[in-house]
Design a protein around this motif. Structure first.
Motif, PDB file in Angstrom:
ATOM      1  N   PRO A   1      43.446  42.375  48.542  1.00 16.71           N
ATOM      2  CA  PRO A   1      42.952  43.379  49.478  1.00 16.71           C
ATOM      3  C   PRO A   1      42.547  42.685  50.778  1.00 16.71           C
ATOM      4  CG  PRO A   1      42.052  43.772  47.288  1.00 16.71           C
ATOM      5  CD  PRO A   1      42.766  42.451  47.231  1.00 16.71           C
ATOM      6  N   PRO A   2      42.896  43.240  51.922  1.00 12.10           N
ATOM      7  CA  PRO A   2      42.675  42.541  53.200  1.00 12.10           C
ATOM      8  C   PRO A   2      41.248  42.064  53.424  1.00 12.10           C
ATOM      9  CG  PRO A   2      44.073  44.455  53.538  1.00 12.10           C
ATOM     10  CD  PRO A   2      43.614  44.517  52.108  1.00 12.10           C
ATOM     11  N   GLU A   3      40.278  42.815  52.915  1.00  7.13           N
ATOM     12  CA  GLU A   3      38.885  42.433  53.166  1.00  7.13           C
ATOM     13  C   GLU A   3      38.469  41.173  52.401  1.00  7.13           C
ATOM     14  OE1 GLU A   3      38.858  45.694  49.947  1.00  7.13           O
ATOM     15  OE2 GLU A   3      39.952  45.220  51.796  1.00  7.13           O
ATOM     16  N   ASP A   4      39.305  40.707  51.460  1.00 12.53           N
ATOM     17  CA  ASP A   4      38.946  39.540  50.640  1.00 12.53           C
ATOM     18  C   ASP A   4      39.632  38.246  51.058  1.00 12.53           C
ATOM     19  OD1 ASP A   4      37.440  41.277  49.084  1.00 12.53           O
ATOM     20  OD2 ASP A   4      39.015  41.565  47.585  1.00 12.53           O
ATOM     21  N   VAL A   5      40.651  38.329  51.914  1.00 17.82           N
ATOM     22  CA  VAL A   5      41.540  37.182  52.075  1.00 17.82           C
ATOM     23  C   VAL A   5      40.905  36.047  52.885  1.00 17.82           C
ATOM     24  CG1 VAL A   5      42.727  38.116  54.114  1.00 17.82           C
ATOM     25  CG2 VAL A   5      43.907  36.498  52.611  1.00 17.82           C
ATOM     26  N   GLU A   6      40.169  36.353  53.950  1.00 17.63           N
ATOM     27  CA  GLU A   6      39.588  35.268  54.751  1.00 17.63           C
ATOM     28  C   GLU A   6      38.577  34.466  53.938  1.00 17.63           C
ATOM     29  OE1 GLU A   6      37.244  34.340  58.952  1.00 17.63           O
ATOM     30  OE2 GLU A   6      37.630  36.424  58.350  1.00 17.63           O
ATOM     31  N   ALA A   7      37.778  35.152  53.136  1.00 14.25           N
ATOM     32  CA  ALA A   7      36.782  34.451  52.322  1.00 14.25           C
ATOM     33  C   ALA A   7      37.456  33.512  51.332  1.00 14.25           C
ATOM     34  CB  ALA A   7      35.902  35.459  51.584  1.00 14.25           C
ATOM     35  N   LEU A   8      38.595  33.920  50.766  1.00 16.05           N
ATOM     36  CA  LEU A   8      39.287  33.044  49.825  1.00 16.05           C
ATOM     37  C   LEU A   8      39.877  31.837  50.548  1.00 16.05           C
ATOM     38  CD1 LEU A   8      40.170  32.453  46.965  1.00 16.05           C
ATOM     39  CD2 LEU A   8      42.195  33.889  47.341  1.00 16.05           C
ATOM     40  N   HIS A   9      40.393  32.046  51.746  1.00 12.13           N
ATOM     41  CA  HIS A   9      40.891  30.913  52.549  1.00 12.13           C
ATOM     42  C   HIS A   9      39.764  29.903  52.787  1.00 12.13           C
ATOM     43  CE1 HIS A   9      42.674  28.638  55.843  1.00 12.13           C
ATOM     44  NE2 HIS A   9      41.603  28.929  56.573  1.00 12.13           N
ATOM     45  N   ARG A  10      38.583  30.377  53.166  1.00 12.79           N
ATOM     46  CA  ARG A  10      37.451  29.484  53.418  1.00 12.79           C
ATOM     47  C   ARG A  10      37.043  28.750  52.137  1.00 12.79           C
ATOM     48  NH1 ARG A  10      38.478  29.262  58.514  1.00 12.79           N
ATOM     49  NH2 ARG A  10      38.220  31.241  59.609  1.00 12.79           N
TER      50      ARG A  10
ATOM     51  N   GLY B   1      46.920  29.145  55.658  1.00 15.34           N
ATOM     52  CA  GLY B   1      46.394  30.191  56.524  1.00 15.34           C
ATOM     53  C   GLY B   1      46.517  31.548  55.864  1.00 15.34           C
ATOM     54  N   TRP B   2      46.105  32.582  56.598  1.00 13.86           N
ATOM     55  CA  TRP B   2      46.072  33.916  56.049  1.00 13.86           C
ATOM     56  C   TRP B   2      46.424  34.931  57.134  1.00 13.86           C
ATOM     57  CZ3 TRP B   2      42.233  36.999  58.334  1.00 13.86           C
ATOM     58  CH2 TRP B   2      41.285  36.297  59.086  1.00 13.86           C
ATOM     59  N   THR B   3      46.764  36.147  56.707  1.00 11.76           N
ATOM     60  CA  THR B   3      47.105  37.214  57.641  1.00 11.76           C
ATOM     61  C   THR B   3      46.125  38.374  57.467  1.00 11.76           C
ATOM     62  OG1 THR B   3      48.609  38.324  56.098  1.00 11.76           O
ATOM     63  CG2 THR B   3      49.543  36.583  57.476  1.00 11.76           C
ATOM     64  N   ASP B   4      46.039  39.198  58.482  1.00 12.97           N
ATOM     65  CA  ASP B   4      45.087  40.306  58.459  1.00 12.97           C
ATOM     66  C   ASP B   4      45.386  41.334  57.371  1.00 12.97           C
ATOM     67  OD1 ASP B   4      43.628  39.265  60.546  1.00 12.97           O
ATOM     68  OD2 ASP B   4      44.687  40.410  62.090  1.00 12.97           O
ATOM     69  N   ASP B   5      46.636  41.382  56.912  1.00 12.23           N
ATOM     70  CA  ASP B   5      46.963  42.373  55.882  1.00 12.23           C
ATOM     71  C   ASP B   5      46.805  41.838  54.461  1.00 12.23           C
ATOM     72  OD1 ASP B   5      49.132  40.683  55.890  1.00 12.23           O
ATOM     73  OD2 ASP B   5      50.638  42.235  56.258  1.00 12.23           O
ATOM     74  N   GLY B   6      46.190  40.646  54.323  1.00 13.20           N
ATOM     75  CA  GLY B   6      45.810  40.187  52.990  1.00 13.20           C
ATOM     76  C   GLY B   6      46.700  39.153  52.351  1.00 13.20           C
ATOM     77  N   LEU B   7      47.485  38.424  53.137  1.00 15.81           N
ATOM     78  CA  LEU B   7      48.410  37.425  52.598  1.00 15.81           C
ATOM     79  C   LEU B   7      47.860  36.018  52.843  1.00 15.81           C
ATOM     80  CD1 LEU B   7      51.194  36.764  51.393  1.00 15.81           C
ATOM     81  CD2 LEU B   7      52.148  36.938  53.693  1.00 15.81           C
ATOM     82  N   LEU B   8      47.681  35.253  51.765  1.00 12.39           N
ATOM     83  CA  LEU B   8      47.204  33.869  51.831  1.00 12.39           C
ATOM     84  C   LEU B   8      48.343  32.951  51.419  1.00 12.39           C
ATOM     85  CD1 LEU B   8      44.523  32.131  52.176  1.00 12.39           C
ATOM     86  CD2 LEU B   8      44.411  32.185  49.676  1.00 12.39           C
ATOM     87  N   VAL B   9      48.629  31.929  52.228  1.00  7.60           N
ATOM     88  CA  VAL B   9      49.749  31.015  51.955  1.00  7.60           C
ATOM     89  C   VAL B   9      49.190  29.690  51.463  1.00  7.60           C
ATOM     90  CG1 VAL B   9      51.789  29.871  52.885  1.00  7.60           C
ATOM     91  CG2 VAL B   9      51.141  32.151  53.711  1.00  7.60           C
TER      92      VAL B   9
ATOM     93  N   ASP C   1      43.404  29.334  41.235  1.00  9.65           N
ATOM     94  CA  ASP C   1      42.627  30.579  41.195  1.00  9.65           C
ATOM     95  C   ASP C   1      41.132  30.347  41.357  1.00  9.65           C
ATOM     96  OD1 ASP C   1      44.932  31.963  40.937  1.00  9.65           O
ATOM     97  OD2 ASP C   1      44.684  32.476  38.833  1.00  9.65           O
ATOM     98  N   VAL C   2      40.739  30.077  42.590  1.00  9.17           N
ATOM     99  CA  VAL C   2      39.332  29.796  42.858  1.00  9.17           C
ATOM    100  C   VAL C   2      38.604  31.026  43.408  1.00  9.17           C
ATOM    101  CG1 VAL C   2      39.787  27.357  43.186  1.00  9.17           C
ATOM    102  CG2 VAL C   2      39.832  28.876  45.178  1.00  9.17           C
ATOM    103  N   ASP C   3      39.175  32.193  43.225  1.00 10.96           N
ATOM    104  CA  ASP C   3      38.554  33.437  43.689  1.00 10.96           C
ATOM    105  C   ASP C   3      37.139  33.612  43.132  1.00 10.96           C
ATOM    106  OD1 ASP C   3      41.422  33.450  43.166  1.00 10.96           O
ATOM    107  OD2 ASP C   3      41.465  35.446  44.066  1.00 10.96           O
ATOM    108  N   THR C   4      36.924  33.102  41.921  1.00 11.01           N
ATOM    109  CA  THR C   4      35.659  33.346  41.210  1.00 11.01           C
ATOM    110  C   THR C   4      34.640  32.225  41.386  1.00 11.01           C
ATOM    111  OG1 THR C   4      36.704  32.378  39.253  1.00 11.01           O
ATOM    112  CG2 THR C   4      36.730  34.781  39.435  1.00 11.01           C
ATOM    113  N   VAL C   5      34.949  31.216  42.175  1.00  8.92           N
ATOM    114  CA  VAL C   5      34.038  30.081  42.349  1.00  8.92           C
ATOM    115  C   VAL C   5      32.715  30.544  42.957  1.00  8.92           C
ATOM    116  CG1 VAL C   5      33.679  27.993  43.717  1.00  8.92           C
ATOM    117  CG2 VAL C   5      35.813  28.308  42.477  1.00  8.92           C
ATOM    118  N   GLY C   6      31.602  30.028  42.415  1.00 10.35           N
ATOM    119  CA  GLY C   6      30.286  30.378  42.935  1.00 10.35           C
ATOM    120  C   GLY C   6      29.198  29.798  42.055  1.00 10.35           C
ATOM    121  N   PRO C   7      27.941  30.120  42.341  1.00  8.34           N
ATOM    122  CA  PRO C   7      26.835  29.606  41.526  1.00  8.34           C
ATOM    123  C   PRO C   7      26.840  30.206  40.133  1.00  8.34           C
ATOM    124  CG  PRO C   7      26.045  31.220  43.115  1.00  8.34           C
ATOM    125  CD  PRO C   7      27.483  30.977  43.441  1.00  8.34           C
TER     126      PRO C   7
END
Length: 395
Positions: free
Chosen positions: A152-161, A178-186, A297-303
């Motif tokens: 989903p586009p609102e999640d992609v920049e955070a995953l890139h970071r 990098g990433w695109t505004d429509d939710g694509l992470l390369v 798959d580091v989408d879930t990384v956190g404390p």
């Protein structure tokens, strides 16, 4: 719209209505994935469709809509006066607008050129797809192999970071281009062999438990500043409810097992360790010596708590052994290799309880992916949870 409406025989009429509106005729269909949650149900289908231009094998998706939900763009909305549902054909997933670009030769070629890569000979392969949630596409060209992850586009920049933070800290995650505004992470391709594939090799070397732990120890302190995600083990009652909904005969057993797990974890702090959050063999790449050289798959990384990551790894060993005869012998062997050392590093009782909790989440898997024998497979998972709880050390 209830689960039965999207997975039962009436689903064929729903799909036919959607396909015929687009000019096709539905010849065959089957459910391949079910995501049933309190707020609604989303289903993926494999379908054979006769179009004016010829017969194709298509992936279709359908999702129930609440009365006040807006009709999503890119999908056909149908209603019988009481229930509303949106239906789409891949790649037009309304929750993943970047999917069309990731599978489209023209837009993807332009994106590769922007990274300085040669798109000649471009080929794409859909590796995984969770409707409205995420997709992974393998991209091959003269410039090499990459992976496009669609969110989903609102999640992609955070995953890139997140990838940047871990990569710069020396954690062996894919480098994000990098990433695109429509939710694509390369993402760059990782070296090594997937550990799950290594389990199919009778003599292939497996990661030593100290190596598994050392990967987690490389996570930087910045991980503690990310959003906390509830670990799988803490959601056992939720998954037990899902099991009971899809398999009423096991509802009470699942509820009782989840109650034992929840009671054991009730007063235990969530922890303040940097964690992966979904740490198991399918996320690990290994070299010929068995050393872990990649982590996906580091989408879930956190404390969180280190014990939850280790429990996740052991629970997946058990679940893989139960679900795949080809993997069983080596998967169980890996569990026996890891568990004694893990129990030296964390509280043994807490580890077992959390293994049981993760197994409860995994017990929803046979129904979600619509295994032909999913009721029996779910029952075997619950049997294993009982065994784990029975064997857990007493206080």
């Amino acid at each position: 719209m209830g689960l039965d409406m999207l997975t039962g025989p009436d689903a064929g009429e729903l799909l036919e209505a959607a396909v015929s509106t687009a000019g096709g005729h539905l010849e065959a269909w089957r459910v391949t994935q079910v995501d049933h949650r309190g707020e609604g149900t989303t289903v993926a289908y494999q379908a054979t469709v006769q179009w004016p231009t010829g017969r194709t094998d298509d992936v279709l998706g359908a999702s129930s809509l609440a009365a006040d939900d807006e009709a999503p763009p890119g999908a056909l909305t149908l209603s019988d006066g009481q229930n509303r549902v949106c239906v789409w054909r891949l790649p037009d997933d309304p929750g993943l607008p970047g999917l069309s670009a990731a599978l489209g030769a023209e837009t993807l070629s332009a994106l590769l050129r922007s990274f300085g890569l040669d798109p000649a000979g471009l080929r794409t392969e859909l590796v995984s797809y969770r409707p409205k949630r995420r997709a992974v596409i393998r991209v091959s060209s003269a410039g090499g192999m990459l992976y496009a992850k669609v969110l989903p586009p609102e999640d992609v920049e955070a995953l890139h970071r997140r990838h940047e933070m871990l990569y710069n800290a020396g954690v062996p995650v894919p480098h994000s281009l990098g990433w695109t505004d429509d939710g694509l992470l390369v993402l760059e391709n990782l070296p090594g062999t997937p550990l799950r594939r290594r389990l199919l090799q009778p003599d292939g070397k497996l990661p030593q438990p100290d190596d598994v732990i050392s990967v987690l120890e490389r996570f930087p302190p910045g991980v503690l500043g990310l959003n906390r995600r509830r670990p799988w083990s803490r959601r056992a009652p939720q998954y037990a409810q899902m099991i009971g909904h899809s398999l009423p005969a096991e509802a009470e057993r699942a509820r009782q097992l989840a109650e034992v797990i929840a009671s054991a974890l009730k007063d235990v702090p969530l922890g303040s360790d940097p964690t992966h959050g979904d740490f198991y063999e399918a996320q690990m790449m290994v070299d010929s010596s068995g050393r872990i050289v990649g982590l996906l798959d580091v989408d879930t990384v956190g404390p969180g708590s280190r014990v939850d990551d280790l429990a996740c790894a052991l629970a997946h060993c058990e679940a893989l052994g139960l679900s795949s005869s080809a993997h069983a012998e080596r998967s169980y062997a890996m569990s026996r290799l890891w568990q004694p050392v893990f129990e030296e590093r964390v509280d043994a009782r807490q580890l077992r309880m959390r293994v049981a909790g993760v197994l409860m989440s995994l017990a929803t898997g046979p129904h979600r992916v619509q295994r032909p024998d999913w009721p029996a497979a779910t029952g075997r998972m619950l049997d294993r949870i009982e065994d784990v709880l029975q064997d857990a050390p007493r206080r």
